[in-house]
Design an enzyme around this catalytic site. Structure first.
Site, PDB file in Angstrom:
ATOM      1  N   SER A 108      19.473   1.359 -12.748  1.00  0.00           N
ATOM      2  CA  SER A 108      18.460   1.176 -11.904  1.00  0.00           C
ATOM      3  C   SER A 108      18.530   2.490 -10.721  1.00  0.00           C
ATOM      4  CB  SER A 108      18.683  -0.068 -11.186  1.00  0.00           C
ATOM      5  OG  SER A 108      17.921  -0.206 -10.142  1.00  0.00           O
ATOM      6  N   TYR A 131      12.288   3.895  -8.840  1.00  0.00           N
ATOM      7  CA  TYR A 131      11.490   3.074  -7.958  1.00  0.00           C
ATOM      8  C   TYR A 131      11.017   4.272  -7.097  1.00  0.00           C
ATOM      9  CZ  TYR A 131      12.787  -1.958  -8.446  1.00  0.00           C
ATOM     10  OH  TYR A 131      12.906  -3.119  -9.030  1.00  0.00           O
ATOM     11  N   THR A 156       9.036   1.730 -12.518  1.00  0.00           N
ATOM     12  CA  THR A 156       8.714   0.307 -12.342  1.00  0.00           C
ATOM     13  C   THR A 156       7.605   0.377 -11.556  1.00  0.00           C
ATOM     14  OG1 THR A 156      11.253  -0.379 -12.756  1.00  0.00           O
ATOM     15  CG2 THR A 156       9.622  -1.828 -11.534  1.00  0.00           C
ATOM     16  N   LYS A 250       7.298   0.112 -16.523  1.00  0.00           N
ATOM     17  CA  LYS A 250       7.562  -1.153 -16.667  1.00  0.00           C
ATOM     18  C   LYS A 250       7.072  -2.051 -15.613  1.00  0.00           C
ATOM     19  CE  LYS A 250      11.933  -3.750 -16.260  1.00  0.00           C
ATOM     20  NZ  LYS A 250      11.752  -4.540 -14.750  1.00  0.00           N
ATOM     21  N   HIS A 274       8.910  -8.813 -14.086  1.00  0.00           N
ATOM     22  CA  HIS A 274       9.925  -8.725 -13.344  1.00  0.00           C
ATOM     23  C   HIS A 274      11.008  -9.603 -13.402  1.00  0.00           C
ATOM     24  CE1 HIS A 274      11.277  -5.426 -10.407  1.00  0.00           C
ATOM     25  NE2 HIS A 274      12.389  -6.413 -10.215  1.00  0.00           N
TER      26      HIS A 274
HETATM   27  C1  HOC Z   1      18.662  -4.546  -2.580  1.00  0.00           C
HETATM   28  C2  HOC Z   1      17.887  -3.529  -3.411  1.00  0.00           C
HETATM   29  O1  HOC Z   1      14.556  -5.090  -9.040  1.00  0.00           O
HETATM   30  C3  HOC Z   1      15.333  -7.278  -8.099  1.00  0.00           C
HETATM   31  C4  HOC Z   1      15.503  -5.718  -8.088  1.00  0.00           C
HETATM   32  C5  HOC Z   1      15.786  -5.335  -7.082  1.00  0.00           C
HETATM   33  C6  HOC Z   1      16.205  -3.846  -6.615  1.00  0.00           C
HETATM   34  C7  HOC Z   1      16.420  -3.417  -5.346  1.00  0.00           C
HETATM   35  C8  HOC Z   1      17.450  -4.136  -4.530  1.00  0.00           C
HETATM   36  O2  HOC Z   1      15.986  -8.016  -7.584  1.00  0.00           O
HETATM   37  O3  HOC Z   1      14.440  -7.657  -8.736  1.00  0.00           O
END
Ligand code: HOC
Length: 374
Positions: A108, A131, A156, A250, A274
């Site tokens: 990630s 991201y 994503t 995604k 998600h």
């Molecule tokens: C705090 C940073 O995709 C989720 C992840 C979030 C990613 C960013 C987290 O929690 O669904």
């Protein structure tokens, strides 16, 4: 581990015991009233097999083919942020478990180990999830991933803004952890977790760690899951043109968007909501797969609610090329680190193999809708 876990739900119970409540809730929870989260699980439960009898299943394999390569099983470790909050050095532990199982690991953007660190210390079939928090930074991250040997880029697209997560709001969940009487009590009553965190150091968003101000702002934005909400189709086209390797999108949840991705030269999409963590009241990706896979020439992957090897059999029978594991493998990681994550993969692989035999299909390549009661 005193009692050997036999299924993913056992690992969920162990994770719940080891983690402070606020960290477990972050992992386990979903958006708002969690209807999307529960719909994902319920959708798999609602699918019945139509098992074929008197088929020779004495020799079976579990492998699938994706992008011209053979994967030993249909499982891919999904990109998940903050793995270091679940287990010290959680990203490396997960990547190593994936490497041992011979399956891809998707790192990630919100990892707690850097792109380079994971490549050096774990290796294996590495994919990088992007991201877009800031466009310049995104270009930088993609360049670093390419340089470090990541084979596939996964963009994503379902976090234009932060989904509302009631459990996290109630718990005041944030990184760095806020020290309140409640959070301190939560930590000290979970000493195995707390000691690990103290020894290893509290997790940071490692890819953004840099003394320059831009990155500090980007780090803060990512913490709030505040992405560049203006990123749209022409930006995807630019990313397609810039990334020479395989590109996966995604978070797609309509047939129209699948087709648009295909027209832009995207190599595959992950049908995903998600894990029910963003938008409330959306279809389960496995149900969307059932609706659209026979209309699509493009490889479809799916995630959301996979807790059994049988779920992967259902997904493949309905047209998926592979499935992504989020919470399922994270429960293993949170309970017992690399060993737990590896054991989760063994459990799912064994269940997958047993189910293939029981439905009368010795080779995943031969799975199709005839194995599902429609
Ligand atoms: C705090 C940073 O995709 C989720 C992840 C979030 C990613 C960013 C987290 O929690 O669904």
């Amino acid at each position: 581990l005193t009692v050997t876990p036999v299924c993913i739900d056992d690992y969920r119970s162990l994770a719940k015991r080891r983690l402070p409540r606020m960290v477990f809730d972050y992992l386990d929870g979903g958006a708002e009233s969690e209807r999307s989260l529960h719909r994902n699980l319920g959708a798999f439960a609602a699918i019945n097999f139509a098992p074929r009898r008197l088929v020779d299943v004495s020799h079976r394999n579990s492998s699938v083919s994706l992008f011209g390569r053979t994967l030993p099983t249909p499982f891919v470790v999904a990109p998940t942020g903050l793995n270091g909050a679940l287990w010290p050095d959680g990203d490396v532990a997960l990547a190593r478990a994936a490497r041992s199982a011979g399956i891809p690991f998707v790192l990630s953007t919100a990892s707690n180990a850097t792109i380079e660190d994971v490549a050096e210390r774990a290796g294996g079939d590495l994919w990088f999830q992007l991201y877009v928090v800031q466009r310049d930074l995104a270009r930088l991250l993609v360049g670093r991933a390419k340089e470090a040997g990541y084979r596939v880029l996964v963009l994503t697209v379902d976090v234009a803004v932060n989904g509302k997560r009631d459990r996290d709001l109630r718990n005041g969940f944030a990184i760095p952890f806020r020290q309140t009487p409640r959070s301190v009590l939560d930590a000290v009553t979970h000493p195995r977790w707390a000691l690990g965190q103290i020894r290893h150091g509290l997790p940071q968003l490692a890819n953004f760690a840099s003394p320059d101000a831009t990155d500090v702002n980007a780090q803060a934005a990512l913490m709030r899951r505040q992405m560049d909400a203006s990123f749209c189709w022409q930006d995807l086209q630019a990313l397609r043109d810039a990334w020479p390797g395989r590109l996966i999108v995604k978070g797609i949840m309509t047939a129209t968007d699948v087709n648009r991705c295909r027209e832009l030269g995207v190599d595959a999409v992950v049908l995903s909501n998600h894990g029910g963590r963003q938008i409330e009241d959306v279809q389960a990706p496995i149900d969307l797969l059932a609706e659209i896979s026979n209309q699509n020439a493009m490889p479809l992957l799916v995630d959301g609610g996979i807790r059994r090897g049988a779920d992967a059999v259902k997904a493949l029978a309905l047209g998926a090329k592979a499935v992504l594991l989020g919470r399922a493998i994270l429960y293993g990681l949170a309970a017992a680190g690399e060993e737990g994550a590896g054991h989760v993969l063994q459990i799912l692989t064994a269940e997958f193999d047993t189910t293939l035999a029981l439905v009368g299909c010795p080779d995943p390549a031969r799975l199709n809708r005839q194995f599902i009661q429609l």
